[in-house]
Design a protein around this motif. Structure first.
Motif, PDB file in Angstrom:
ATOM      1  N   ARG A  60      11.210  12.670   5.145  1.00  0.00           N
ATOM      2  CA  ARG A  60      11.177  11.215   5.202  1.00  0.00           C
ATOM      3  C   ARG A  60      11.502  10.651   3.820  1.00  0.00           C
ATOM      4  NH1 ARG A  60       6.363   8.899   3.296  1.00  0.00           N
ATOM      5  NH2 ARG A  60       4.789  10.409   2.618  1.00  0.00           N
ATOM      6  N   GLN A  61      11.870   9.404   3.803  1.00  0.00           N
ATOM      7  CA  GLN A  61      12.237   8.770   2.539  1.00  0.00           C
ATOM      8  C   GLN A  61      10.977   8.411   1.755  1.00  0.00           C
ATOM      9  OE1 GLN A  61      13.897   4.759   2.546  1.00  0.00           O
ATOM     10  NE2 GLN A  61      15.514   5.452   1.176  1.00  0.00           N
ATOM     11  N   THR A  62      10.880   8.937   0.565  1.00  0.00           N
ATOM     12  CA  THR A  62       9.782   8.577  -0.323  1.00  0.00           C
ATOM     13  C   THR A  62      10.359   7.924  -1.567  1.00  0.00           C
ATOM     14  OG1 THR A  62       9.834  10.763  -1.367  1.00  0.00           O
ATOM     15  CG2 THR A  62       8.328  10.473   0.484  1.00  0.00           C
ATOM     16  N   LEU A  63       9.562   7.124  -2.229  1.00  0.00           N
ATOM     17  CA  LEU A  63       9.991   6.422  -3.434  1.00  0.00           C
ATOM     18  C   LEU A  63      11.347   5.736  -3.249  1.00  0.00           C
ATOM     19  CD1 LEU A  63       9.054   9.132  -6.094  1.00  0.00           C
ATOM     20  CD2 LEU A  63       7.660   7.209  -5.335  1.00  0.00           C
ATOM     21  N   PRO A  64      11.498   4.890  -2.242  1.00  0.00           N
ATOM     22  CA  PRO A  64      12.813   4.296  -1.960  1.00  0.00           C
ATOM     23  C   PRO A  64      13.390   3.495  -3.117  1.00  0.00           C
ATOM     24  CG  PRO A  64      11.062   3.138  -0.780  1.00  0.00           C
ATOM     25  CD  PRO A  64      10.461   4.402  -1.312  1.00  0.00           C
ATOM     26  N   TRP A  65      12.545   2.848  -3.920  1.00  0.00           N
ATOM     27  CA  TRP A  65      13.077   2.015  -5.006  1.00  0.00           C
ATOM     28  C   TRP A  65      13.608   2.848  -6.168  1.00  0.00           C
ATOM     29  CZ3 TRP A  65       9.334  -2.755  -5.698  1.00  0.00           C
ATOM     30  CH2 TRP A  65       9.306  -3.464  -4.487  1.00  0.00           C
ATOM     31  N   ASN A  66      13.234   4.111  -6.237  1.00  0.00           N
ATOM     32  CA  ASN A  66      13.790   4.974  -7.281  1.00  0.00           C
ATOM     33  C   ASN A  66      15.234   5.352  -6.994  1.00  0.00           C
ATOM     34  OD1 ASN A  66      10.650   5.840  -7.811  1.00  0.00           O
ATOM     35  ND2 ASN A  66      11.931   6.126  -9.623  1.00  0.00           N
ATOM     36  N   PHE A  67      15.684   5.142  -5.763  1.00  0.00           N
ATOM     37  CA  PHE A  67      17.017   5.591  -5.380  1.00  0.00           C
ATOM     38  C   PHE A  67      17.868   4.477  -4.776  1.00  0.00           C
ATOM     39  CE2 PHE A  67      14.023   9.132  -5.125  1.00  0.00           C
ATOM     40  CZ  PHE A  67      14.598  10.008  -6.024  1.00  0.00           C
ATOM     41  N   LEU A  71       6.866  13.540 -11.501  1.00  0.00           N
ATOM     42  CA  LEU A  71       6.221  12.928 -10.342  1.00  0.00           C
ATOM     43  C   LEU A  71       7.224  12.650  -9.229  1.00  0.00           C
ATOM     44  CD1 LEU A  71       3.777  10.477 -12.121  1.00  0.00           C
ATOM     45  CD2 LEU A  71       3.136  12.406 -10.677  1.00  0.00           C
ATOM     46  N   ILE A  72       8.403  12.180  -9.588  1.00  0.00           N
ATOM     47  CA  ILE A  72       9.427  11.916  -8.574  1.00  0.00           C
ATOM     48  C   ILE A  72       9.749  13.198  -7.812  1.00  0.00           C
ATOM     49  CG2 ILE A  72      11.860  11.330  -8.241  1.00  0.00           C
ATOM     50  CD1 ILE A  72      11.528   9.363 -10.617  1.00  0.00           C
ATOM     51  N   GLY A 105       0.780  -1.234   0.000  1.00  0.00           N
ATOM     52  CA  GLY A 105       0.000   0.000   0.000  1.00  0.00           C
ATOM     53  C   GLY A 105       0.806   1.275   0.000  1.00  0.00           C
ATOM     54  N   GLU A 106       2.131   1.191   0.170  1.00  0.00           N
ATOM     55  CA  GLU A 106       2.982   2.376   0.179  1.00  0.00           C
ATOM     56  C   GLU A 106       3.651   2.543  -1.183  1.00  0.00           C
ATOM     57  OE1 GLU A 106       3.642   4.699   2.534  1.00  0.00           O
ATOM     58  OE2 GLU A 106       2.088   3.825   3.822  1.00  0.00           O
ATOM     59  N   ARG A 107       3.571   3.749  -1.735  1.00  0.00           N
ATOM     60  CA  ARG A 107       4.202   4.012  -3.021  1.00  0.00           C
ATOM     61  C   ARG A 107       5.720   3.918  -2.879  1.00  0.00           C
ATOM     62  NH1 ARG A 107       2.637   8.763  -3.493  1.00  0.00           N
ATOM     63  NH2 ARG A 107       0.747   8.511  -4.734  1.00  0.00           N
ATOM     64  N   VAL A 108       6.349   3.076  -3.729  1.00  0.00           N
ATOM     65  CA  VAL A 108       7.796   2.881  -3.619  1.00  0.00           C
ATOM     66  C   VAL A 108       8.552   3.195  -4.901  1.00  0.00           C
ATOM     67  CG1 VAL A 108       7.683   1.174  -1.756  1.00  0.00           C
ATOM     68  CG2 VAL A 108       7.520   0.409  -4.149  1.00  0.00           C
TER      69      VAL A 108
END
Length: 290
Positions: free
Chosen positions: A126-133, A117-118, A58-61
């Motif tokens: 806080r860390q958002t979109l962890p898989w992008n980085f 969007l990123i 449920g969390e955008r990654v």
């Protein structure tokens, strides 16, 4: 004498088109309901370019882009790649992943909607979109990076390849030349297998070195071990966090999880150092179709 008044008759106006576009993209995505990342749901999509989001529990990654061109893949192709990758990782289940996407036309595609969007979703608190980085979208780093110590916050460190995943090669049961065997295994594995094909002389390998395809689905571990069994002494399979390599060598790698080598014509499994680098960021270099 009349009191003089001064007023500013000019000002600078900056129009942020990208911000406006990012807001509209985010609003359109917010109206959607994420769907499970399954083969059926992905195959139902049109073969068109677009922007998409992945969710973990449920969390955008992750935010990505799909293009429809000779050098890249459309939405079903890109999301299909993610299904394959995630299905071969330990510590995570594909059933925990959902997605949503928007089709975009060619004009908006050229404007890099995923970057908009990123930037919009970034939050310094806080860390958002962890898989992008953390390297989720990276391709095979290549031979020169095999000896690098994997960052502790890298996607491959969080979710290493699953050696116990069951794999079907599509070949009939029986013995095959090791060259054909490795081609089939490489295609079937849900993670990358890189091997030294130049060192396998087809004429010699096809008549001398045979590997067995079983009559049932088998684990990635057993398929890789069988490859070492079929090859002559001096070959080594190395399981790194995110992929497997097979070369003529007896070499240690700092981040290797384990090795298969032949000693006295018997394949032995050796535990690697499995080291991680706690310093720095994993980073990501998006592929051309990202």
């Amino acid at each position: 004498m009349a009191e003089s008044t001064t007023s500013q008759a000019f000002a600078e106006f900056k129009l942020s088109i990208t911000r406006a576009m990012a807001d509209q993209l985010a609003e359109a995505l917010a109206r959607l309901e994420p769907a499970p990342l399954t083969k059926e749901n992905v195959e139902a999509l049109e073969e068109r370019p677009g922007v998409y989001e992945l969710f973990l529990r449920g969390e955008r990654v992750y935010v990505g882009k799909a293009s429809k061109s000779k050098s890249s893949k459309d939405l079903p192709g890109r999301l299909g790649d993610h299904i394959r990758k995630l299905s071969g990782r330990a510590g995570i289940s594909l059933s925990e992943i959902s997605f949503q996407c928007l089709y975009v036309d060619e004009d908006l595609e050229a404007a890099a909607p995923e970057t908009m969007l990123i930037n919009k979703y970034k939050d310094r608190r806080r860390q958002t979109l962890p898989w992008n980085f953390n390297g989720f979208g990276n391709n095979d780093p290549g031979r020169n990076r095999d000896h690098s110590v994997v960052k502790s916050n890298h996607f491959d460190a969080w979710y290493p390849v699953d050696l116990d995943v069951l794999v079907s090669t599509g070949l009939e049961p029986g013995y095959y030349p090791v060259t054909k065997y490795l081609e089939a295994v490489k295609t079937a594995l849900p993670f990358n297998l890189r091997y030294d094909s130049k060192a396998l002389s087809p004429r010699k390998a096809d008549t001398t070195y045979l590997a067995k395809i079983p009559a049932h689905e088998t684990s990635a571990r057993d398929l890789l071990r069988e490859a070492v069994e079929a090859l002559p002494r001096g070959w080594q399979a190395t399981v790194l966090p995110g992929y497997v390599i097979l070369y003529q060598e007896e070499t240690s790698y700092k981040s290797a999880r384990l090795y298969w080598r032949k000693h006295d014509d018997e394949v032995v499994e050796i535990t690697g150092l499995n080291l991680r680098d706690p310093q720095g960021e994993a980073g990501e270099e998006p592929p051309p179709n990202e």
